[in-house]
Design a protein around this motif. Sequence first.
Motif, PDB file in Angstrom:
ATOM      1  N   ALA A 139       0.814  -1.216   0.000  1.00 52.00           N
ATOM      2  CA  ALA A 139       0.000   0.000   0.000  1.00 52.00           C
ATOM      3  C   ALA A 139       0.850   1.271   0.000  1.00 52.00           C
ATOM      4  O   ALA A 139       0.548   2.234  -0.705  1.00 52.00           O
ATOM      5  N   ALA A 140       1.917   1.300   0.784  1.00 47.96           N
ATOM      6  CA  ALA A 140       2.722   2.508   0.928  1.00 47.96           C
ATOM      7  C   ALA A 140       3.848   2.592  -0.088  1.00 47.96           C
ATOM      8  O   ALA A 140       4.878   3.220   0.157  1.00 47.96           O
ATOM      9  N   ALA A 141       3.639   1.948  -1.263  1.00 49.86           N
ATOM     10  CA  ALA A 141       4.555   2.092  -2.405  1.00 49.86           C
ATOM     11  C   ALA A 141       5.954   1.561  -2.135  1.00 49.86           C
ATOM     12  O   ALA A 141       6.938   2.092  -2.668  1.00 49.86           O
ATOM     13  N   VAL A 142       6.068   0.545  -1.292  1.00 50.48           N
ATOM     14  CA  VAL A 142       7.320  -0.198  -1.168  1.00 50.48           C
ATOM     15  C   VAL A 142       7.014  -1.647  -1.492  1.00 50.48           C
ATOM     16  O   VAL A 142       5.924  -2.142  -1.192  1.00 50.48           O
ATOM     17  N   HIS A 143       7.953  -2.328  -2.110  1.00 45.76           N
ATOM     18  CA  HIS A 143       7.750  -3.720  -2.457  1.00 45.76           C
ATOM     19  C   HIS A 143       7.891  -4.598  -1.215  1.00 45.76           C
ATOM     20  O   HIS A 143       8.547  -4.231  -0.239  1.00 45.76           O
ATOM     21  N   MET A 144       7.264  -5.755  -1.288  1.00 51.46           N
ATOM     22  CA  MET A 144       7.425  -6.698  -0.190  1.00 51.46           C
ATOM     23  C   MET A 144       8.907  -6.984   0.044  1.00 51.46           C
ATOM     24  O   MET A 144       9.359  -7.055   1.177  1.00 51.46           O
ATOM     25  N   MET A 145       9.648  -7.153  -1.050  1.00 58.29           N
ATOM     26  CA  MET A 145      11.090  -7.386  -0.967  1.00 58.29           C
ATOM     27  C   MET A 145      11.720  -6.775  -2.202  1.00 58.29           C
ATOM     28  O   MET A 145      11.457  -7.212  -3.330  1.00 58.29           O
ATOM     29  N   ASP A 146      12.517  -5.737  -2.029  1.00 53.24           N
ATOM     30  CA  ASP A 146      13.131  -5.054  -3.166  1.00 53.24           C
ATOM     31  C   ASP A 146      14.155  -5.967  -3.843  1.00 53.24           C
ATOM     32  O   ASP A 146      14.804  -6.786  -3.179  1.00 53.24           O
ATOM     33  N   PRO A 147      14.368  -5.793  -5.159  1.00 53.76           N
ATOM     34  CA  PRO A 147      15.357  -6.617  -5.867  1.00 53.76           C
ATOM     35  C   PRO A 147      16.782  -6.092  -5.724  1.00 53.76           C
ATOM     36  O   PRO A 147      17.612  -6.301  -6.615  1.00 53.76           O
ATOM     37  N   PRO A 188      -4.892   1.702  -6.959  1.00 54.40           N
ATOM     38  CA  PRO A 188      -4.082   0.492  -6.748  1.00 54.40           C
ATOM     39  C   PRO A 188      -3.461   0.408  -5.362  1.00 54.40           C
ATOM     40  O   PRO A 188      -3.337  -0.690  -4.807  1.00 54.40           O
ATOM     41  N   SER A 189      -3.072   1.541  -4.776  1.00 50.62           N
ATOM     42  CA  SER A 189      -2.497   1.506  -3.423  1.00 50.62           C
ATOM     43  C   SER A 189      -3.514   0.982  -2.422  1.00 50.62           C
ATOM     44  O   SER A 189      -3.181   0.182  -1.540  1.00 50.62           O
ATOM     45  N   TRP A 190      -4.753   1.414  -2.554  1.00 54.24           N
ATOM     46  CA  TRP A 190      -5.797   0.943  -1.640  1.00 54.24           C
ATOM     47  C   TRP A 190      -6.101  -0.533  -1.877  1.00 54.24           C
ATOM     48  O   TRP A 190      -6.401  -1.278  -0.926  1.00 54.24           O
ATOM     49  N   PHE A 191      -6.017  -0.982  -3.124  1.00 54.65           N
ATOM     50  CA  PHE A 191      -6.226  -2.404  -3.382  1.00 54.65           C
ATOM     51  C   PHE A 191      -5.133  -3.231  -2.717  1.00 54.65           C
ATOM     52  O   PHE A 191      -5.408  -4.285  -2.135  1.00 54.65           O
ATOM     53  N   PHE A 192      -3.886  -2.771  -2.824  1.00 57.26           N
ATOM     54  CA  PHE A 192      -2.790  -3.513  -2.212  1.00 57.26           C
ATOM     55  C   PHE A 192      -2.888  -3.516  -0.686  1.00 57.26           C
ATOM     56  O   PHE A 192      -2.230  -4.317  -0.023  1.00 57.26           O
ATOM     57  N   SER A 230      -0.030  -5.694 -10.986  1.00 54.74           N
ATOM     58  CA  SER A 230      -0.667  -4.381 -11.010  1.00 54.74           C
ATOM     59  C   SER A 230      -1.523  -4.211 -12.266  1.00 54.74           C
ATOM     60  O   SER A 230      -1.320  -3.306 -13.062  1.00 54.74           O
ATOM     61  N   PHE A 231      -2.487  -5.103 -12.460  1.00 61.50           N
ATOM     62  CA  PHE A 231      -3.427  -4.955 -13.559  1.00 61.50           C
ATOM     63  C   PHE A 231      -4.519  -3.985 -13.127  1.00 61.50           C
ATOM     64  O   PHE A 231      -5.496  -4.373 -12.491  1.00 61.50           O
TER      65      PHE A 231
END
Length: 597
Positions: free
Chosen positions: A138-146, A264-268, A365-366
């Motif tokens: 939601a807060a625009a960070v990935h679960m685990m960055d690459p 999309p942020s709210w969906f996540f 992110s469809f």
Amino acid sequence: MKTEAGLSEVMGLRGQAIWFGALSLLVAAWFVINGYQFGVYDHAIHLPYLLRELDPSFLKGDPLVDAYAHHPSLFWKLQAPFASVLPVETLYLLIHVLSVGAMMAGTAAIARAVLPKEAGPWAALLAPCLILLSKPTAAAVHMMDPLVLNRTVVLGPLLFALAQGIRQRYHTAFLLIGLAFLVHPTSAVQVAFMVWFAALLDREHRRAALTGPLVCLAAASPLLVSMLVHRAAAGVPFPPPAEWIAVTRLTVGLHHYPSEWPFPSWFFLMAPLLLLAGALRFQRSRPVEHYMVAVGILFLGGSLGTEWIQFPTALHMHLLQSTRFLSFLAAACTARWILETWPVQGEPRRAGLSLAIAVVLTQFSFTMMLPVLFIWLLVLVLRAPMKKRESPVRLSLATVALLVLVLSGVTTVVRRLVLRSPPAMQPQFSQLKGARLMDWSRDHLPQDAVVAIPPYLLEPLTSFRYGARRSIVGTLKDGGEASFSMAFTTQWMQRIEALCDCKPFELSPTGSNALRGVMQMPDMVLAGYRQADATRFRMLATRFGATHAVIEATGSRPLELPLEYEDDEYKVYRITPPGGSGEPASVGNTPTSQQVP
């Protein structure tokens, strides 16, 4: 599906070998799906910090590198001994492999802790399969960055801390949190509150809500003492100036201001909450429920602190990013839900298949599909059968291995053919665009050179400080540090405005300023820089000490300055006063550079 013997029956070295093999397969699948990168994005900030730690005199006077003092963490200090004996590229790849493995194992540990003994081992194998694609949260960070970041390094230990909290081993959890605080204080504070809240509501172990934080403070004391001595959290006054609010909304608004969030942020945010709602109907877990309430409190506190009170510390603590942990809790609990509803001979249940497909699709992110997925998950929650099987389904190891391969294949195909965004595997700095320019600059520019480069946000050249070991005037990427220091914010704004000869920091009364900050502002700033002439670069020399200017090989206007280097990507000019010598410095005869006559 055939019921297999429990993992508890496969003990000793054989059981450990099976688990290590499964974990290795999961880690390999994660890298295939998500890729790995070095020297890009936040590394533009982090790698110069590591060089400053290795050499306290590195780029003295560079505003970004000097801002290291306002970024409290022992992350780079702990790396320094290893970086002095190993190439940084090798070290970071090893760190990330271990970090991904710890994340997978931590998710499995939560599944084992939250579920009964007979189902826990199988859910522990299934749960990591549900987090193979590192989706946005939601807060625009990935679960685990690459790529290696301080928040990726502490993720695994913090997931283990949550698992220990579920098992009511609160002091162990607080010890892990305190150690994680040394590397990434904000993530550690979020999990500390989650575990403390669970302990507070645990009648049998409520005393741990008092004694546990003491353990955490003791473990975190090396960094806490340093923060108090250097007043690391006092870089922005309260109430903050209007300029600081404008800059944070434009540069980090998607992280900290819910009013700026797109759908999309709210969906996540809603997707893991719906999965948890359905999973907890089958098997309640009061610690997980307490964790969810704690995240809700942190979310509310962060929203109030940034949107209404405008308290800088609320932003510095990244409270809204606590929603990231919901995805891992959801994976652990959803694994049991899938097992309970997986179709077996003699039972008509099909929800497990539908649920597994829905969980995979929620990772993408469809935008057009998000409402459909939301309704799909809602129906699964409302129609989920409440009657449990007498004996839960147990997936065979072969089935789990097949599931990993299938999920890896599906997500890879979708990324490459549908989204057309294949994962980048870029472990070496020399693979980056602009690497030739940075190599030449490192070998030929004076040590005290200050270079004006295109003020990118995401382009690899933002890592010029690390690649060339030279100071720069500034880039949009540097603005990520603006939230920690008002002095740096002021300097950075002045430099960006001078580079582009524009006013990019004015807030719009309509629409999302956060989206404008990542989509429109970079184009506006870069367009202004591309129109720069010799007069503007001489102004940069007067105001900020710029000695050289870098422009793109195509798309920028030629400069009436001495040309010192060019390739098919960039050109380097020496900034001279009006009427100064136009003779270029010798650059040597190398395959990737041209000596200008």
